[in-house]
Design an enzyme around this catalytic site. Structure first.
Site, PDB file in Angstrom:
ATOM      1  N   CYS A   2      -2.062   4.883   2.977  1.00  0.00           N
ATOM      2  CA  CYS A   2      -2.581   6.279   3.167  1.00  0.00           C
ATOM      3  C   CYS A   2      -1.889   6.959   4.275  1.00  0.00           C
ATOM      4  O   CYS A   2      -1.499   7.082   5.437  1.00  0.00           O
ATOM      5  CB  CYS A   2      -4.437   5.643   3.442  1.00  0.00           C
ATOM      6  SG  CYS A   2      -5.011   4.916   3.375  1.00  0.00           S
ATOM      7  N   ARG A  30       2.460   7.244   1.554  1.00  0.00           N
ATOM      8  CA  ARG A  30       2.209   6.542   1.847  1.00  0.00           C
ATOM      9  C   ARG A  30       1.004   5.964   0.452  1.00  0.00           C
ATOM     10  O   ARG A  30       0.159   5.232   1.590  1.00  0.00           O
ATOM     11  CB  ARG A  30       1.414   7.214   3.356  1.00  0.00           C
ATOM     12  CG  ARG A  30       2.373   7.583   3.803  1.00  0.00           C
ATOM     13  CD  ARG A  30       1.476   7.824   5.633  1.00  0.00           C
ATOM     14  NE  ARG A  30       0.912   7.249   5.958  1.00  0.00           N
ATOM     15  CZ  ARG A  30       1.326   6.386   7.436  1.00  0.00           C
ATOM     16  NH1 ARG A  30       2.631   6.853   8.012  1.00  0.00           N
ATOM     17  NH2 ARG A  30       1.609   5.984   7.426  1.00  0.00           N
ATOM     18  N   TRP A  77      -4.075   5.289  -0.538  1.00  0.00           N
ATOM     19  CA  TRP A  77      -3.902   3.713  -1.285  1.00  0.00           C
ATOM     20  C   TRP A  77      -4.548   2.427  -0.679  1.00  0.00           C
ATOM     21  O   TRP A  77      -5.199   2.359   0.137  1.00  0.00           O
ATOM     22  CB  TRP A  77      -2.214   3.525  -0.979  1.00  0.00           C
ATOM     23  CG  TRP A  77      -2.244   2.214  -1.202  1.00  0.00           C
ATOM     24  CD1 TRP A  77      -1.125   2.004  -2.388  1.00  0.00           C
ATOM     25  CD2 TRP A  77      -2.309   0.852  -0.960  1.00  0.00           C
ATOM     26  NE1 TRP A  77      -0.693   0.873  -2.742  1.00  0.00           N
ATOM     27  CE2 TRP A  77      -1.386  -0.273  -1.918  1.00  0.00           C
ATOM     28  CE3 TRP A  77      -3.125  -0.302   0.460  1.00  0.00           C
ATOM     29  CZ2 TRP A  77      -1.676  -1.362  -1.589  1.00  0.00           C
ATOM     30  CZ3 TRP A  77      -2.666  -1.454  -0.253  1.00  0.00           C
ATOM     31  CH2 TRP A  77      -2.400  -1.793  -0.710  1.00  0.00           C
ATOM     32  N   ASN A 103      -6.606   5.511   7.928  1.00  0.00           N
ATOM     33  CA  ASN A 103      -5.415   4.167   7.180  1.00  0.00           C
ATOM     34  C   ASN A 103      -5.787   3.166   8.207  1.00  0.00           C
ATOM     35  O   ASN A 103      -5.562   3.248   9.714  1.00  0.00           O
ATOM     36  CB  ASN A 103      -4.409   5.306   7.810  1.00  0.00           C
ATOM     37  CG  ASN A 103      -3.412   4.684   8.366  1.00  0.00           C
ATOM     38  OD1 ASN A 103      -2.536   4.469   8.586  1.00  0.00           O
ATOM     39  ND2 ASN A 103      -3.151   3.474   7.148  1.00  0.00           N
ATOM     40  N   GLY A 104      -5.684   2.107   7.579  1.00  0.00           N
ATOM     41  CA  GLY A 104      -6.392   1.005   8.392  1.00  0.00           C
ATOM     42  C   GLY A 104      -6.841   0.235   7.881  1.00  0.00           C
ATOM     43  O   GLY A 104      -7.764   0.468   6.181  1.00  0.00           O
ATOM     44  N   GLU A 481      16.391  -9.476  -5.202  1.00  0.00           N
ATOM     45  CA  GLU A 481      16.484  -8.192  -5.206  1.00  0.00           C
ATOM     46  C   GLU A 481      16.133  -6.741  -6.635  1.00  0.00           C
ATOM     47  O   GLU A 481      15.612  -5.967  -7.148  1.00  0.00           O
ATOM     48  CB  GLU A 481      17.129  -6.778  -4.584  1.00  0.00           C
ATOM     49  CG  GLU A 481      17.389  -5.747  -4.376  1.00  0.00           C
ATOM     50  CD  GLU A 481      16.239  -5.075  -3.407  1.00  0.00           C
ATOM     51  OE1 GLU A 481      15.588  -5.775  -2.847  1.00  0.00           O
ATOM     52  OE2 GLU A 481      16.176  -3.839  -3.604  1.00  0.00           O
ATOM     53  N   LYS A 485      12.746  -4.903  -8.185  1.00  0.00           N
ATOM     54  CA  LYS A 485      13.094  -3.801  -8.483  1.00  0.00           C
ATOM     55  C   LYS A 485      12.232  -3.599 -10.281  1.00  0.00           C
ATOM     56  O   LYS A 485      11.927  -2.616 -10.455  1.00  0.00           O
ATOM     57  CB  LYS A 485      14.415  -3.291  -8.976  1.00  0.00           C
ATOM     58  CG  LYS A 485      15.111  -2.901  -7.690  1.00  0.00           C
ATOM     59  CD  LYS A 485      15.399  -1.918  -6.819  1.00  0.00           C
ATOM     60  CE  LYS A 485      13.825  -1.978  -6.033  1.00  0.00           C
ATOM     61  NZ  LYS A 485      14.674  -2.595  -4.881  1.00  0.00           N
ATOM     62  N   GLU A 488       8.830  -3.467 -10.051  1.00  0.00           N
ATOM     63  CA  GLU A 488       7.572  -2.486  -9.634  1.00  0.00           C
ATOM     64  C   GLU A 488       8.247  -1.485 -10.526  1.00  0.00           C
ATOM     65  O   GLU A 488       6.826  -1.042 -10.506  1.00  0.00           O
ATOM     66  CB  GLU A 488       8.730  -1.724  -8.476  1.00  0.00           C
ATOM     67  CG  GLU A 488       8.471  -2.885  -6.865  1.00  0.00           C
ATOM     68  CD  GLU A 488       9.778  -1.558  -5.503  1.00  0.00           C
ATOM     69  OE1 GLU A 488      10.715  -2.394  -5.989  1.00  0.00           O
ATOM     70  OE2 GLU A 488       9.458  -0.690  -5.465  1.00  0.00           O
ATOM     71  N   HIS A 504      16.042 -27.730 -12.489  1.00  0.00           N
ATOM     72  CA  HIS A 504      15.542 -28.351 -12.450  1.00  0.00           C
ATOM     73  C   HIS A 504      13.603 -28.238 -13.026  1.00  0.00           C
ATOM     74  O   HIS A 504      13.223 -28.259 -11.509  1.00  0.00           O
ATOM     75  CB  HIS A 504      15.535 -28.565 -10.665  1.00  0.00           C
ATOM     76  CG  HIS A 504      16.696 -29.209 -10.670  1.00  0.00           C
ATOM     77  ND1 HIS A 504      16.730 -30.148  -9.858  1.00  0.00           N
ATOM     78  CD2 HIS A 504      18.319 -28.491  -9.423  1.00  0.00           C
ATOM     79  CE1 HIS A 504      18.349 -30.699  -9.584  1.00  0.00           C
ATOM     80  NE2 HIS A 504      18.939 -29.666  -9.791  1.00  0.00           N
ATOM     81  N   LYS A 600       5.417   4.172  -0.244  1.00  0.00           N
ATOM     82  CA  LYS A 600       6.308   4.139   0.134  1.00  0.00           C
ATOM     83  C   LYS A 600       6.468   3.487   1.219  1.00  0.00           C
ATOM     84  O   LYS A 600       7.705   2.712   2.018  1.00  0.00           O
ATOM     85  CB  LYS A 600       6.848   4.988  -0.260  1.00  0.00           C
ATOM     86  CG  LYS A 600       8.072   5.071   0.590  1.00  0.00           C
ATOM     87  CD  LYS A 600       9.684   5.468  -0.885  1.00  0.00           C
ATOM     88  CE  LYS A 600      10.780   5.217  -0.019  1.00  0.00           C
ATOM     89  NZ  LYS A 600      11.662   4.366  -0.785  1.00  0.00           N
TER      90      LYS A 600
HETATM   91  C1  F6R Z   1      11.200  -2.398  -2.896  1.00  0.00           C
HETATM   92  C2  F6R Z   1      10.787  -1.807  -1.670  1.00  0.00           C
HETATM   93  C3  F6R Z   1       9.520  -2.269  -0.496  1.00  0.00           C
HETATM   94  C4  F6R Z   1      10.180  -2.177   0.942  1.00  0.00           C
HETATM   95  C5  F6R Z   1       9.127  -2.940   1.354  1.00  0.00           C
HETATM   96  C6  F6R Z   1       9.898  -2.620   3.290  1.00  0.00           C
HETATM   97  O1  F6R Z   1      12.124  -1.347  -3.561  1.00  0.00           O
HETATM   98  O2  F6R Z   1      10.733  -0.411  -1.377  1.00  0.00           O
HETATM   99  O3  F6R Z   1      10.024  -3.832  -0.798  1.00  0.00           O
HETATM  100  O4  F6R Z   1      11.457  -3.020   0.519  1.00  0.00           O
HETATM  101  O5  F6R Z   1       7.859  -2.471   1.625  1.00  0.00           O
HETATM  102  O6  F6R Z   1      10.053  -1.418   3.497  1.00  0.00           O
HETATM  103  P1  F6R Z   1      10.177  -0.899   4.413  1.00  0.00           P
HETATM  104  O7  F6R Z   1      11.334  -0.738   4.850  1.00  0.00           O
HETATM  105  O8  F6R Z   1       9.919   0.911   4.687  1.00  0.00           O
HETATM  106  O9  F6R Z   1      10.015  -1.774   5.758  1.00  0.00           O
END
Ligand code: F6R
Length: 605
Positions: A2, A30, A77, A103-104, A481, A485, A488, A504, A600
């Site tokens: 948030c 956020r 959020w 927020n929290g 990774e 991607k 997500e 396995h 984000k």
């Molecule tokens: C994936 C992604 C998330 C962040 C994770 C950590 O595309 O963006 O998995 O990598 O939430 O976020 P930061 O790097 O901001 O601590």
């Protein structure tokens, strides 16, 4: 998560509600489930709320009274309670006397709610935030500071809270515990801004204060007073902050994600150029730490999500070049794990945002055990950069798309270069890597040149309901990774597997409905992976391979001109994975830059 915003006008021409909406736009990274704004008008609370993004609020607010000079706002959020108008902030108390944004997470909210209900307090949302608003209102008898200290003493958990009461239409109260909240007084106008992230203040110079845990701020006109948790006034010092807004535009790209994918070549050039010293690489930020670095016996990397994957990929290189054991930890696991007290540990904390609650809590939980803490972070002035001993900027510039691409690549490259810096500080030479590193931009160009081909395979593969990403050695964390991607932004299940592990158990899942994306390197390890792929092929699984020349396991192959690379193949392959996921999600018409349920910056545990 948030985003919280607050504003009080002193002498500018700004309008409070509109200014808050501008601020919220910058905080949407956020969370973007719902948004709201409130002010006090003619002695009562005026609020506007909407489910969805901030843009939708703008038309509602257009009809608002123009003379308002103070307001608070929120972009949500969802944690407690569904995405609905009732659960949107600002939350209004049962007496309709105060509006509060939060927020929290209030961990004991159900217990407090029950207690308040037994006293006749009524609730109209499912949120922990409303509990907080009602608790403050319940304690309020004309003395807001006393109501706040009593309420905060009753609640457990983390929070940043900003509120307005109808008795004080031009005063904003704020408090924080474990969540960031910045207060900036504009040096030109005297207007006061309050935000979860100081970079969302308007373009200007500010005297700024970052609230410490359990402090209460009272902003009355342009006067800022800080109190401790007993309502005792504290002396504080403000620090200067200049905001220069660089509006982030898509520059003709359909999505920020695609733009950010394409920024990676330039970013790599920038980082290499900045860090290159003679025939090696060097971090001036660690100039005074040579003695400390010489004492390091262990390295612990702490991060979440993609940042964690960058750590996993770089681990082997760091160990090989520094000869120091490296362990990589998820922030969310690290905080509650039992640890051996290892002497002389260097902690490298990786975070794009610098606000990830799990990562910050992990650092906090063990800070005193570390010899030195280094933050690899993309956001200057974030909580992480303030908490760590040293700050190494990722230099990725602002990353808008929720799905991390260029920040991840910047993390990985910086980890490699940091490994070289550490090895050099310990007396080892890493010059053998310089030529390979300097060839990276050309190899990235070669990945870009295959964009159409990757896009066309992504289109074909978009009909598969389930994906495996397989690779050996360093390609396994690259697969982690790549799978993240795809999950997500396409919302399709994807699993990363070390190719050798297929037999396995996971191979039981293979049939014609499962797609496998394989990352092939060179030499013996590629040959072994190809054998594993043949086993998938024999069971009718469809396979697409990235890299690795001259194999016959599948016709679906994409190769790149990466002959100059060996150790750092991880970078172009990761970028190829990003491109694949992007086009697959595009084919499925997903909301690529703002995928559902995500934010984000993940500021809750
Ligand atoms: C994936 C992604 C998330 C962040 C994770 C950590 O595309 O963006 O998995 O990598 O939430 O976020 P930061 O790097 O901001 O601590």
């Amino acid at each position: 998560m948030c985003g919280i915003y607050g504003y009080i006008k002193a002498s500018s021409e700004k309008k409070a509600l509109e200014t808050c909406l501008d601020g919220l736009q910058k905080l949407q990274y956020r969370g973007y489930d719902s948004a709201g704004v409130a002010a006090i008008h003619n002695g009562s609370i005026l609020s506007f709320k909407t489910v969805g993004k901030v843009d939708l609020l703008t038309s509602l607010v257009k009809e608002s009274p123009k003379e308002l000079s103070a307001a608070i706002a929120h972009t949500r959020w969802a944690t407690h309670g569904r995405v609905s108008s009732a659960n949107t902030h600002p939350q209004i108390d049962y007496k309709e006397s105060l509006a509060l944004v939060h927020n929290g997470i209030i961990e004991n909210y159900l217990e407090v709610k029950k207690r308040l209900e037994s006293k006749g307090v009524t609730f109209s949302s499912e949120t922990d935030t409303e509990v907080c608003a009602n608790l403050i209102s319940y304690y309020y008898d004309g003395d807001m500071l006393s109501a706040l200290t009593r309420a905060f003493a009753d609640i457990n958990g983390s929070f940043a809270i900003v509120l307005m009461h109808k008795d004080f239409p031009e005063t904003i109260y704020a408090s924080a515990r474990g969540c960031p909240l910045a207060i900036g007084i504009c040096e030109i106008s005297g207007d006061v801004y309050i935000s979860s992230d100081s970079s969302s203040f308007s373009e200007s110079s500010y005297s700024t204060y970052f609230l410490q845990d359990n402090e209460i701020a009272k902003v009355d006109g342009k006067t800022l007073t800080i109190y401790d948790d007993q309502a005792k006034e504290k002396k504080i010092s403000l620090s200067p902050l200049t905001i220069t807004e660089n509006e982030t535009l898509k520059d003709g790209y359909e999505h920020f994600m695609l733009k950010e994918i394409h920024e990676q070549k330039g970013l790599i050039e920038r980082i290499l150029h900045k860090r290159k010293k003679q025939n090696s690489f060097y971090y001036r930020e660690l100039e005074d730490d040579k003695d400390l670095l010489n004492q390091v016996q262990h390295i612990e990397i702490i991060a979440c999500g993609s940042s964690y994957h960058a750590g996993l990929i770089a681990k082997e290189f760091l160990e090989q070049e520094t000869r120091i054991p490296v362990s990589v930890h998820l922030g969310s696991q690290y905080r509650y794990a039992k640890h051996l007290d290892k002497a002389n540990t260097l902690a490298i904390i990786i975070s794009q945002s610098g606000e990830t609650a799990d990562t910050l809590a992990a650092l906090e939980s063990r800070k005193e055990h570390f010899l030195l803490t280094i933050a690899l972070c993309n956001v200057e002035n974030s909580t992480l950069t303030r908490k760590a001993d040293r700050f190494i900027p990722l230099m990725a510039k602002k990353e808008v798309s929720v799905c991390s691409t260029k920040a991840f690549t910047a993390q990985l490259l910086n980890l490699y270069l940091l490994g070289i810096h550490l090895a050099n500080a310990l007396g080892a030479s890493c010059e053998k890597f310089t030529k390979e590193l300097l060839s990276l931009p050309l190899c990235i160009e070669s990945v870009y040149s295959k964009e159409k081909e990757i896009a066309s395979f992504a289109k074909e593969y978009s009909s598969f309901p389930y994906f495996f990403f397989v690779g050996r050695g360093q390609m396994y964390p690259v697969c982690l990774e790549a799978a993240l991607k795809l999950k997500e932004i396409s919302y399709l299940p994807a699993e990363a597997l070390p190719a050798g592990e297929m037999k396995h158990g996971p191979i039981a899942l293979i049939d014609e409905k499962l797609a496998t994306i394989a990352f092939l390197t060179k030499g013996e390890i590629a040959a072994k992976t190809i054998s594993n792929l043949s086993e998938i092929r024999a069971r009718n699984g469809r396979i697409l391979t990235f890299g690795g020349n001259n194999h016959e396991v599948t016709k679906d192959q994409i190769t790149f001109e990466t002959d100059s690379l060996e150790t750092f193949l991880t970078i172009p392959y990761s970028i190829a994975g990003q491109i694949f996921s992007y086009y697959l999600a595009k084919e499925l018409d997903r909301e690529i830059d703002f995928p559902r349920n995500l934010a984000k910056s993940v500021t809750v545990e």
